[in-house]
Enzyme design. Structure first.
Site, PDB file in Angstrom:
ATOM      1  N   LYS A 115       0.374  -1.256   0.366  1.00  0.00           N
ATOM      2  CA  LYS A 115       0.278   0.267  -0.358  1.00  0.00           C
ATOM      3  C   LYS A 115       1.039   1.826   0.156  1.00  0.00           C
ATOM      4  CE  LYS A 115      -4.403  -1.990   1.998  1.00  0.00           C
ATOM      5  NZ  LYS A 115      -4.791  -1.348   3.091  1.00  0.00           N
ATOM      6  N   LYS A 198      -7.783 -14.126  -6.531  1.00  0.00           N
ATOM      7  CA  LYS A 198      -9.069 -14.202  -5.471  1.00  0.00           C
ATOM      8  C   LYS A 198      -9.700 -12.673  -5.723  1.00  0.00           C
ATOM      9  CE  LYS A 198      -9.092 -12.983  -1.156  1.00  0.00           C
ATOM     10  NZ  LYS A 198      -9.099 -13.005   0.740  1.00  0.00           N
ATOM     11  N   LYS A 201     -12.447  -7.457  -2.442  1.00  0.00           N
ATOM     12  CA  LYS A 201     -13.459  -6.812  -2.189  1.00  0.00           C
ATOM     13  C   LYS A 201     -12.859  -4.874  -3.306  1.00  0.00           C
ATOM     14  CE  LYS A 201     -13.594  -6.581   2.035  1.00  0.00           C
ATOM     15  NZ  LYS A 201     -12.817  -5.073   2.698  1.00  0.00           N
TER      16      LYS A 201
END
Ligand code: TRP
Length: 331
Positions: A115, A198, A201
């Protein structure tokens, strides 16, 4: 006398909408477990602000996350269900833990590395200490078990390290040391656009995921566009991750073994598999969306649930915080 129930805790970031993967991999299992475990579930809006959020959207998505939990079968009378920012002890304990966690440890966190690489020049300190707030979330409730995806295992390990470190310094009853519960790989739901990754979201491509608040038509369109594989035969094997993903989704939602589903497609084509999978997904998601919408519309009802949940959580959290403060000489 029966043994006290084990405490199981999990949380969701409300920065993105929940997906079918969250439902199959987490939510619906928790609904099953809530009678056997003392369950603590919440929406982590304080974690969400480690990246910029639109205030109106954050407020809405946070409530939507809780409404979706309830719609997926979490009973707010059974579980402790709340919004993180309504329980001030999370931020208070996080400060204490910050003083017992090392820069080197946080610098090694994979999620921070990913991040912060994307954050540009100004990396928020909160992104760095994110795992410490997560440790606070977990330790505040004397948690035994934390069901999380494999990507969060490192954060649970760090939580354990901090707890053990403080237990060694201040007494073994300072913190209960939690354990991660990582779901098995087989049941993982993959992206509809890249079946080797995967379903997530936080995937920037919205076509990779089915969101739990989508309309039936949106769901049908997404499944129609799902990436399948070369060839035309419907088989369950490694070389066909797209087909396998659709079979896994069907199996997870119907309870039928994959082999039985494969057999029923003898002589049929990918198109049939997609259409059928879409209908099965619609049948599962549609009632969840409807119930979450209803809860979102009944503002005062949801407010009442959230208020009761936060009160329950504050009482528990305050007890732990008091114990920790006493051990550390803070009171
Ligand atoms: N970091 C978790 C995630 O991104 C969310 C989270 C915050 C969490 N606090 C937690 C998960 C406590 C489990 C327990 O998915």
């Amino acid at each position: 006398m029966t043994a006290p129930k084990k405490t199981m805790l999990s949380a969701v970031q409300p920065s993105n909408r929940l997906t079918l993967g969250n439902y199959i991999g987490a939510l619906r299992n928790w609904a099953q477990l809530q009678k056997d475990y003392d369950c603590v579930f919440f929406a982590v809006n304080l974690h969400a602000i480690t990246q910029r959020q639109d205030p109106k959207e954050l407020r809405e998505q946070t409530r939507r996350a809780v409404a979706t939990y309830i719609a997926a079968g979490i009973d707010p009378k059974e579980a402790t269900l709340f919004i993180q920012s309504e329980v001030p002890q999370h931020a208070e304990l996080a400060w204490v833990l910050n003083c017992y966690c090392y820069m080197g440890e946080l610098g090694r966190m994979t999620q921070f590395k990913d991040k912060s690489a994307k954050a540009g020049e100004n990396i928020p300190v909160g992104l760095f200490t994110y795992p410490v707030l997560m440790a606070s979330d977990i330790l505040l409730y004397d948690t035994d078990l934390v069901p999380v995806g494999a990507d969060q295992k490192q954060h649970i390990e760090l939580t354990r390290d901090i707890a053990i470190r403080m237990n060694n310094a201040y007494g073994a009853d300072t913190f209960r040391v939690p354990q991660p519960v990582i779901p098995q790989v087989g049941a993982r739901i993959m992206s509809l656009q890249d079946p080797t990754a995967k379903m997530s979201k936080s995937d920037p491509d919205p076509n990779g995921s089915v969101y739990l608040n989508e309309t039936d038509d949106q769901i049908r369109k997404k499944l129609k566009r799902a990436v399948t594989d070369s060839g035309s035969e419907i088989t369950d094997d490694e070389s066909k991750p797209g087909v396998r993903n659709l079979l896994t989704i069907q199996s997870a939602l119907t309870g039928k073994p994959v082999s039985e589903i494969v057999a029923s497609y003898a002589g049929k084509q990918y198109g049939h598999l997609k259409v059928d999978t879409a209908e099965i997904v619609v049948q599962s998601v549609s009632p969840i969306r409807a119930e979450a919408d209803r809860l979102m519309a009944e503002k005062s009802f949801l407010d009442q649930i959230l208020q009761t949940g936060a009160e329950k959580a504050r009482i528990r959290a305050a007890k732990t915080l008091k114990r920790v403060y006493e051990h550390l000489g803070l009171r």
